[in-house]
Design a protein around this motif. Sequence first.
Motif, PDB file in Angstrom:
ATOM      1  N   TYR B  31       0.776  -1.186   0.186  1.00 54.10           N
ATOM      2  CA  TYR B  31      -0.151  -0.056  -0.093  1.00 54.10           C
ATOM      3  C   TYR B  31       0.957   1.211  -0.137  1.00 54.10           C
ATOM      4  N   TRP B  35      -2.625   7.726   0.660  1.00 55.11           N
ATOM      5  CA  TRP B  35      -3.854   7.259   0.368  1.00 55.11           C
ATOM      6  C   TRP B  35      -3.951   5.760   0.609  1.00 55.11           C
ATOM      7  N   VAL B  39      -5.949   3.971   3.661  1.00 52.80           N
ATOM      8  CA  VAL B  39      -7.154   3.105   3.381  1.00 52.80           C
ATOM      9  C   VAL B  39      -6.782   1.760   3.940  1.00 52.80           C
ATOM     10  N   TYR B  42      -7.178   2.476   7.883  1.00 54.40           N
ATOM     11  CA  TYR B  42      -8.625   2.879   8.372  1.00 54.40           C
ATOM     12  C   TYR B  42      -9.502   1.673   7.961  1.00 54.40           C
ATOM     13  N   THR B  43      -9.453   0.829   6.906  1.00 58.32           N
ATOM     14  CA  THR B  43     -10.536  -0.328   6.542  1.00 58.32           C
ATOM     15  C   THR B  43     -10.279  -1.293   7.752  1.00 58.32           C
ATOM     16  N   VAL B  80      -7.934   9.964   5.353  1.00 59.60           N
ATOM     17  CA  VAL B  80      -8.978   8.874   4.958  1.00 59.60           C
ATOM     18  C   VAL B  80     -10.020   8.793   6.138  1.00 59.60           C
ATOM     19  N   ILE B  89     -16.482   6.132   2.208  1.00 58.05           N
ATOM     20  CA  ILE B  89     -15.267   6.474   2.535  1.00 58.05           C
ATOM     21  C   ILE B  89     -14.583   7.426   1.563  1.00 58.05           C
ATOM     22  N   GLU B  91     -10.933  10.212   0.503  1.00 55.10           N
ATOM     23  CA  GLU B  91      -9.661  10.611   0.703  1.00 55.10           C
ATOM     24  C   GLU B  91      -9.654  12.185   0.423  1.00 55.10           C
ATOM     25  N   GLU B 434     -15.045   7.229  -5.591  1.00 60.53           N
ATOM     26  CA  GLU B 434     -15.292   6.596  -4.368  1.00 60.53           C
ATOM     27  C   GLU B 434     -15.843   7.568  -3.349  1.00 60.53           C
ATOM     28  N   ILE B 511      -5.778  -0.911  -4.412  1.00 62.78           N
ATOM     29  CA  ILE B 511      -6.185   0.274  -3.746  1.00 62.78           C
ATOM     30  C   ILE B 511      -7.656   0.711  -3.873  1.00 62.78           C
ATOM     31  N   ILE B 515     -11.052   0.023  -1.438  1.00 64.96           N
ATOM     32  CA  ILE B 515     -12.069   1.180  -1.485  1.00 64.96           C
ATOM     33  C   ILE B 515     -13.246   0.994  -1.639  1.00 64.96           C
TER      34      ILE B 515
END
Lengths: 175, 587
Positions: B31, B35, B39, B42-43, B80, B89, B91, B434, B511, B515
């Motif tokens: 990743y 961003w 992500v 965060y997820t 994010v 979601i 960014e 997104e 990525i 998302i």
Amino acid sequence: MTAQLLAVPERCTGCMRCATVCSALKEGMFRPSRARLHVVNFPLEGFSAPGICFHCPKADCEKACPEKAISRDEHGAVVVDRSLCNGCGDCVAACPYGMIVLDDEAKAFKCDLCGGDPACVKECEFGALLYGKPEGDLLKARGLQMKQRMPGEMAPEEKRRNLAVNLMKALRSDG
Amino acid sequence: MNLYAGKILKVDLTHGTVTAEPLPGKWIRRYWGCWGLAVRLYTDLADPVVDPMAPENPLVIMTGPFCGTAVPLASRFCMVSKSPYTGTIFETNCGGAFGPELKYAGYDGLVITGASQRLVTLTIADGDVRLEDASDLAGKGIFETEAALKARPGLAEAKVLAIGPAGENRVGYACIGSEAYRQMGRAGGGALFGSKNLKAVVCRGTGGVAVADMPAFLAKVDHYKKTDLLTEDNLWAKTDGTPILVDVTNEMGIHPTRNFTHGVNEGKDAINSDAIKRNKVADRACASCPLGCGNYTRIKDAAVEGPEYETLCLAGSNCGMNDLEAVIRFNRLCDDLGLDTISAGNTIALAMDLTESGIHDYNLRFGEPDQYLQVLSEIAHLSTDRGRQLARGAWETAAAHGALDRVAASKKLEFPAYEPRGNYGMGVAYATSERGACHLRAFTIFSETPFDVEAMVRHVIADQNKNAIKWSMCFCDFWGTVSPEIMADLLTAGLGEPVTAEELTAAGERIWNLIRLFNVKAGFGSDQDTLPPKIFREPLKGGPHAGRVFSQEDFAKARALYYELRGWDENGMPTDEKLAQLELTRL
């Protein structure tokens, strides 16, 4: 007169490339807080001033050093011999512009003009840093900057900021 | 650690604790940073059905591997989270100098959880991290907040993220400001700070960023700067900056004017790049940028860094405001109050349209500056009936008057300044982003075939995948020619271990799909991947594309093809095969 490092604040965008690359070359890492020059940014006013060592003709740091660790090299740069520095800090107080400070090992460090080919100048795309003989407007700009002498008890960072504030007031009608 | 600080700062606002934790190494090479890494973090933490304004919704702020180095145009950082404005979601990223400062302080990013009982600031001075009462800053604008924080001992050189009254009052399109005129602008980041009672983050860092081999790294940076960045494709940013797009988009007939009714603004010369140049005081740049696209402009006592193209169009042309002084004032007010100029411009343009068409009188009219400037404070402070209504944004305001046929938004996020009826690719980009309508996921305006549905869909997918990795490296949009090959070469030199363009390209698609998995779980599917009725039904006026719509049939074809080429099912859910290929598991 030999070539001088010159700053033109009106052209400075505040990008910090000069200080970023300076620190990479001198410290081996990207660490602008340890660069040999410092850009003071005023984002709200859209103004930035590069704080540079003027390599003063009669350098206060050189005069203040009790160990004669500070001298002038063949390019006209005022340089520190680290092996002679005793870390007393007299030079730090003596510099009116906040351009010489002590490192983590209490040794003085400052701009050495990169042996007559300053990397910061090559990095500046906006002509805010120049290396050459000061003439005309550039001579006047250097004079205005060198006139802003700060008192010894002020910390270097504060000297640089106050100097930049004075330049903004002088150069900007809305400063 | 090379290129990375190696630490994340975890801030629990409910309990008032801060702890530094190692950057999760297992995710770096999948990743990368900014961003992508945000992500992933965060997820891992958030329930997709979380209420965005609840303490349980975390915020992840991340820098990237090149942030703080001499790699040009690489100093951006992002946040994010789940948007209180769109429910997706999202960014949002920002330039300036906060990102490098955070790296120099020793942190790649921040994970902020919980909510404080009282208004607080987070102060980071290298290893000294504190949460402090901010009741003295309550209600203050972003400019005053930044000045007050920088006046504290040892923080003169600090960089600040702050919200204004709009964020404190949780206005849906409140932004987070930094260095006066730079913002995490879109989709309500400022409202999220407000929901957590977090007024500001102030950071001073005196450390550095290391690389494997400094001379080799600097040589590569210099090479790509001179041979790729400082070339004709990118130098518009130095000579003009974004205002150049006023003339470009007018010529193309895709310049949103008078609430997205017209594709050209006959009065654009009052607000184009030449007008900016006549009033320019200085060039400004983000950290690391040799282009310096920022224009500090001033007319009479009104000054701002900007206005950028989006503001010139959406608060200018789209509000019928061919008055640069008024747009400068609007821009400065939004930056200080903490409002996104894109959403604010759209919402006020809609209110002007509703007023002039007799649907509802907001006392706002196209081209009249007094109320247009006055209403911003009412929105940020929720101080009047019209302020409270317009604080809900263009979509909700149109819905309240049964006038959804007049709004320009996707997933409730207002359109940026490119008319999709004159370029179908931008329509596909808006519908499939997104976070709702966005020009920073895919950008097709320079395509030679703007009405070729298949070509546009392919263009959008390629841009989305490429930008997913470009934003993960914290690059600015305006190094338009930076390629995965350049990124891989710089990463290889900086890390001291081989990185390939192929793995970066794969990460971009990974990525984008991760998302999507979150948004599907949050309740989004093909019904929301759409455009508003005016784009399907109302013919565009003026310019080369007068009379055009992007018909619902053409759009449906585009969306079906988009899903197919993405490896998603007909409702937009990534298939098992696609997830296996990307080494992703469902949330």
